[in-house]
Design a protein around this motif. Structure first.
Motif, short mmCIF file in Angstrom:
data_model
loop_
_atom_site.label_atom_id
_atom_site.label_comp_id
_atom_site.label_asym_id
_atom_site.label_seq_id
_atom_site.Cartn_x
_atom_site.Cartn_y
_atom_site.Cartn_z
N ALA A 317 0.82 -1.21 0.00
CA ALA A 317 0.00 0.00 0.00
C ALA A 317 0.85 1.26 0.00
N ALA A 321 0.26 4.69 -2.34
CA ALA A 321 0.19 6.05 -1.83
C ALA A 321 1.33 6.90 -2.40
N VAL A 359 -2.69 5.03 4.61
CA VAL A 359 -2.27 3.63 4.54
C VAL A 359 -2.66 2.96 5.86
N LEU A 365 -5.57 0.68 1.97
CA LEU A 365 -5.48 2.13 2.09
C LEU A 365 -6.85 2.74 1.84
#
Length: 607
Positions: A317, A321, A359, A365
């Protein structure tokens, strides 16, 4: 100067006065000072840029017809054929053009107009407002359509289309059919363009029984088409499907107009003039996307377990991001005001801010979309995910407003797609299936249907030709299985006499358009743009240049790049071509310019 101005409807009276009124006054002021500083008025002049006929025969012919008509209108025209990479650089990065003619790959969702036309992008690169179009009215409507329910959004979009038809930041000429060729052994419904279409072909067994122990060879043409393999650059790579195969997204949009063996698209003419519900997007790196519209919209994304990058590093994740932060600012905070990536910029603005993406754990997320509605927000999840361990060091500044992320050629791309980069040379580029990819796990019950049988070929090989004639020769010689670069109609006859080759044609949502730089002293006037937009006989272009293998825009949506494949919209009664069968009525055109305050001297249109 004010005659023939766009009509004002609904909120146009207030907002339009702030946008177009200032623009019109600015144009008048520029013309006043120009005349004050010179002994006499100058002839209006324009440079039109497009690619040479070897790169795109249809763009070249459209430019030629348009140039002839603009010259007949008394404008001094300088045609400038340049390579595709130079055209992209001049138009999308430098803004150094007056008018351009180009084949655009097409829009996916109505919200793509936000990036194309919103004034917040007027000084940015890429397909973010390359026209430098600025209008308070358009901004208001573009922002509003993101926040509304489907029915109310449709009303706002209709108002937006009506306003853009009046102000004409660009001109849609025609929707060309996909035209290509394939060997009889390959079951291709159309020339492949999108990654999911290549995957469908790779998943479909050839005519001979069993897996084919050789590559699926795809023919493409162009100069330096594989020089840059940078997924966030806009000035080079033009290999159909390539980077979207290497760099996978969280979800994929269904491929309209493609009836592959796995049924990856509806069985009707392609249309991008309607929204696709978020639940119809195909999960890819994402295992699940849960939308929450109680209050402000958010999406909780769960990744598939076991994802890795092509170099063996785990994908989690944090990489997702990071990707959204990098696209918003390729300097990752080190440059004042940030340096956004020129691709996917409009989609970046769908979230409140990338820094607010939370996250939750390695596979989960939460993405906040604020007041944006789900049909528009779903587009945000289709951008390619990038490996943080490779791209984070590329955030360093290498020149003013330039980071290494924007300048790198990315010669050996590392992604997370089903295919990984193997090798590239002057005549070929090869991608190989990733052994052990999570999406190939036969034990999984939620693998996309398009992957049933993947792969039936040992690799995907792009055969690189310098021009379309060489690509066709390679197909006829059996060195190419299917073509992906567009074939002009004039090449169809060359395929007719070979029983081992089939012609492929299908409607498409790609579009030939003429773009106007509104920073030009004359093109800043919407009245001028509206007249220029009429100086191309679309029906004649489709009939005579495309031999009927294209569709002229007739509806409100289609005049702005959104093709209605099922003819659900009524034809739009716009003022048409001032002439007959492609022949311009010069006196009619001169009267049109007279009506908006221009004058003629010895046949020349004067400022």
């Amino acid at each position: 100067m004010t005659r023939g101005a766009p009509s004002l409807t609904r909120r146009h009276l207030l907002a339009g006065a702030g946008g177009l009124g200032v623009s019109a006054l600015a144009g008048c002021a520029e013309r006043f000072w120009s005349r004050a500083e010179n002994n006499g008025p100058d002839q209006v002049s324009l440079t039109i840029k497009t690619v040479p006929a070897d790169d795109d025969a249809m763009a070249s012919m459209i430019m030629s017809r348009f140039r002839e008509n603009v010259e007949a209108a008394g404008i001094d025209v300088s045609p400038e054929p340049i390579t595709e990479s130079e055209l992209y650089r001049d138009v999308l990065l430098e803004g150094e053009y007056d008018v351009f003619v180009i084949r655009h790959p097409g829009f996916d969702e109505f919200d793509d107009l936000y990036g194309l036309l919103h004034s917040q992008f007027v000084s940015e690169g890429g397909w973010q407002n390359p026209f430098h179009f600025s209008s308070v009215t358009a901004d208001d409507l573009l922002e509003q359509q993101r926040t509304e329910s489907e029915e109310t959004r449709r009303e706002t979009l209709d108002e937006l289309f009506e306003y853009l038809a009046e102000t004409t930041p660009f001109t849609v000429v025609a929707y060309p059919d996909r035209i290509g060729g394939t060997r009889q052994s390959i079951d291709a419904p159309a020339p492949p363009q999108r990654a999911i279409e290549f995957i469908d072909l790779l998943s479909t067994a050839p005519a001979a029984a069993g897996d084919r122990d050789e590559p699926l060879t795809v023919g493409i043409y162009g100069d330096g088409v594989t020089d840059r393999l940078n997924p966030i650059a806009v000035d080079r790579n033009r290999v159909p499907g390539l980077l979207d195969l290497v760099y996978a997204p969280l979800v994929r949009r269904p491929s309209e107009g493609w009836e592959g063996a796995a049924g990856v698209a509806p069985a009707h003419s392609p249309s991008n003039a309607e929204s696709v519900p978020p639940e119809e997007y195909v999960p890819w790196l994402a295992d699940d996307v849960r939308w929450d519209d109680t209050g402000r919209l958010s999406a909780t994304v769960s990744l598939r377990p076991g994802l890795t990058w092509h170099d063996g590093e785990p994908l989690d994740a944090d990489d997702v991001a990071f990707t959204f932060r990098l696209l918003a600012d390729t300097s990752l905070g080190t440059a004042d005001s940030g340096i956004p990536a020129p691709r996917y910029r409009g989609r970046q603005t769908l979230v409140d801010t990338p820094d607010q993406i939370e996250v939750i754990d390695g596979l989960t997320l939460e993405i906040p979309f604020g007041t944006t509605t789900a049909p528009a927000a779903a587009q945000f999840l289709t951008v390619p995910i990038l490996p943080e361990h490779i791209w984070e060091p590329r955030s360093e500044l290498v020149a003013e407003r330039r980071t290494r992320a924007l300048t790198t050629n990315n010669d050996a791309p590392v992604g997370s797609g089903l295919l990984e980069f193997s090798e590239a040379g002057p005549e070929e580029l090869v991608l190989e299936p990733v052994a052990g990819h999570v999406l190939r796990d036969s034990a999984s019950t939620d693998v996309p249907a398009v992957l049933d049988g993947f792969p039936q070929f040992e690799s995907l090989r792009y055969n690189l030709s310098p021009n379309v004639g060489t690509m066709v020769d390679a197909l006829l010689a059996g060195d190419v299985d299917v073509t992906a670069s567009p074939l002009p109609p004039e090449q169809i006859e060359s395929l007719a006499d070979d029983n081992a080759v089939s012609l492929l044609t299908a409607p498409s949502t790609s579009v030939y358009l003429i773009g106007y730089n509104t920073h030009h002293p004359e093109l800043g006037n919407p009245n001028v743009r509206r007249i220029l937009s009429r100086l191309i006989d679309r029906e004649y272009i489709v009939s005579e240049l495309f031999d009927g293998l294209a569709t002229a825009p007739t509806t409100q949506e289609s005049f702005l790049g959104y093709r209605d494949g099922d003819d659900r919209s009524e034809p739009l009664p716009l003022a048409g071509f001032p002439g007959t069968d492609g022949e311009l009525d010069v006196e009619r055109v001169r009267r049109l310019f007279d009506e908006i305050g221009y004058r003629y001297e010895d046949g020349a249109l004067l400022r």
